[in-house]
Design an enzyme around this catalytic site. Structure first.
Site, PDB file in Angstrom:
ATOM      1  N   LYS A 289       0.834  -1.218   0.000  1.00 21.44           N
ATOM      2  CA  LYS A 289       0.000   0.000   0.000  1.00 21.44           C
ATOM      3  C   LYS A 289       0.860   1.255   0.000  1.00 21.44           C
ATOM      4  O   LYS A 289       0.645   2.164  -0.800  1.00 21.44           O
ATOM      5  CB  LYS A 289      -0.911   0.044   1.230  1.00 21.44           C
TER       6      LYS A 289
ATOM      7  N   ARG B 254      11.031  -0.429  12.051  1.00 25.73           N
ATOM      8  CA  ARG B 254       9.767  -0.344  12.786  1.00 25.73           C
ATOM      9  C   ARG B 254       9.685  -1.438  13.841  1.00 25.73           C
ATOM     10  O   ARG B 254      10.015  -2.601  13.562  1.00 25.73           O
ATOM     11  CB  ARG B 254       8.603  -0.512  11.794  1.00 25.73           C
TER      12      ARG B 254
ATOM     13  N   ARG C  95      -0.702  -8.578  13.627  1.00 22.15           N
ATOM     14  CA  ARG C  95      -1.282  -7.570  12.732  1.00 22.15           C
ATOM     15  C   ARG C  95      -2.131  -8.224  11.650  1.00 22.15           C
ATOM     16  O   ARG C  95      -3.171  -7.703  11.243  1.00 22.15           O
ATOM     17  CB  ARG C  95      -0.163  -6.724  12.098  1.00 22.15           C
TER      18      ARG C  95
ATOM     19  N   ARG D  62      11.616  -5.492   3.935  1.00 18.23           N
ATOM     20  CA  ARG D  62      11.446  -4.069   4.241  1.00 18.23           C
ATOM     21  C   ARG D  62      12.338  -3.675   5.428  1.00 18.23           C
ATOM     22  O   ARG D  62      13.001  -2.644   5.410  1.00 18.23           O
ATOM     23  CB  ARG D  62       9.971  -3.796   4.576  1.00 18.23           C
TER      24      ARG D  62
ATOM     25  N   ARG E 165      -9.563   1.110   8.806  1.00 21.05           N
ATOM     26  CA  ARG E 165      -9.118  -0.241   9.131  1.00 21.05           C
ATOM     27  C   ARG E 165     -10.220  -1.035   9.816  1.00 21.05           C
ATOM     28  O   ARG E 165     -10.047  -2.228  10.074  1.00 21.05           O
ATOM     29  CB  ARG E 165      -7.906  -0.158  10.067  1.00 21.05           C
TER      30      ARG E 165
END
Ligand code: AMP
Length: 296
Positions: A13, A139, A150, A127, A88
């Site tokens: 995204k 992160r 998640r 990532r 969300r």
């Protein structure tokens, strides 16, 4: 253009939102980014969100809705925006509908990036690696354990949005397993087809339309010319009585030729049908004149 990018963590995204921003000059509104900034700045929202985010939970609806409500009021969001990571939950989607309704704004589309869950862990690990390589901080929630949480949150709370937007005829699904470039192209194609975008990169539709219009103009011109020519021949054919028959038959031959030309033009564009009409008229005119002369 107002767009929502929907998809699980690691579906791309953020990457796609950045590409759309780059191309269309609209803003990316990422609640995750805004919350991370709030955490880093130690604002009250940041303090409230820090723990929840680190554990892979969802920040309360009213907090994120408040953030988005303020953000879309800002001048840079006037031209349009891409929502990345918001809504969300169904209550967030309802709150967004209400916000947009009050502002008389329309949501153009919700693009769902569909990916295989098995690929997500590898993507998130990549990532994290890339972030480390750039010397940036990774992160806290980009770990296999938090990702599992998640994903579970996504399935139970965010996935119902697929049904929510599909019922409202806003949902468009893109295969998020394609290359970044392919996904971008597909999103752009969809948005262009929706009329949310002007063809830019893919000029093909524009060029085709231009080509069609040129062909149509050329066909019209040809038709006009050939009709004129045939009419002229018919006129000529009306001179001496004997010559008339000859002239007329010549005109007929020409008119036939004209008919052929008109047919060719007609194949290029429907408007060339006039040519056939014109040719027929010329043929008729030639015959009429011939008869008239013959009578005399
Ligand atoms: P993201 O960067 O979109 O993956 O978001 C990172 C984290 O921020 C999420 O795991 C949530 O804890 C929080 N978050 C971001 N957006 C929302 C949202 N719309 N609703 C609730 N929590 C959110």
């Amino acid at each position: 253009m107002r767009l929502i990018l929907l998809g699980p963590p690691g579906s791309g995204k953020g990457t796609q939102a950045q590409r759309l921003v780059h191309r269309h000059g609209i803003v990316q509104l990422s609640t995750g980014e805004m919350l991370r900034a709030a955490v880093a700045a130690g604002t009250p929202v940041g303090l409230q969100a820090k723990e929840i985010m680190a554990n892979g939970g969802l920040v309360p609806d009213e907090v994120v809705v408040g953030i988005i409500a303020d953000r879309i009021e800002e001048p840079d969001a006037k031209k349009g925006f891409i929502l990345d990571g918001f809504p969300r939950t169904v209550p967030q989607a309802e709150a967004l509908d209400e916000l947009l309704r009050k502002k008389h704004l329309k949501l153009d589309a919700v693009v769902e990036l569909r990916v295989n869950e098995s690929a997500l862990l590898a993507r998130v690990e990549k990532r994290a690696e890339e972030t480390r390589a750039r010397g940036e901080e990774v992160r806290l929630d980009d770990t296999p354990e938090v990702l599992t949480k998640r994903l579970a949150q996504y399935r139970s709370l965010t996935e119902p949005l697929i049904h929510y937007y599909s019922e409202r005829r806003k949902l468009l699904t893109v295969d998020g397993m394609m290359t970044i470039e392919h996904v971008t192209r597909e999103i752009n194609r969809i948005l262009t087809a929706l009329g949310a975008l002007e063809p830019k990169e893919h000029e093909e539709p524009k060029r085709a339309a231009k080509r069609a219009s040129t062909a149509s103009k050329a066909a019209k011109k040809t038709a006009k010319k050939t009709t004129k020519k045939a009419a002229k021949s018919a006129k000529k054919a009306a001179k001496p009585a004997r010559k008339a028959t000859k002239g007329a038959s010549k005109a007929v031959v020409k008119a036939r030729g004209t008919k052929k030309a008109a047919k060719k033009a007609g194949r290029k564009a429907a408007s060339a049908a006039n040519a056939r009409k014109g040719a027929k008229t010329a043929k008729k005119a030639a015959k009429k004149l011939t008869k008239k002369r013959a009578k005399r």
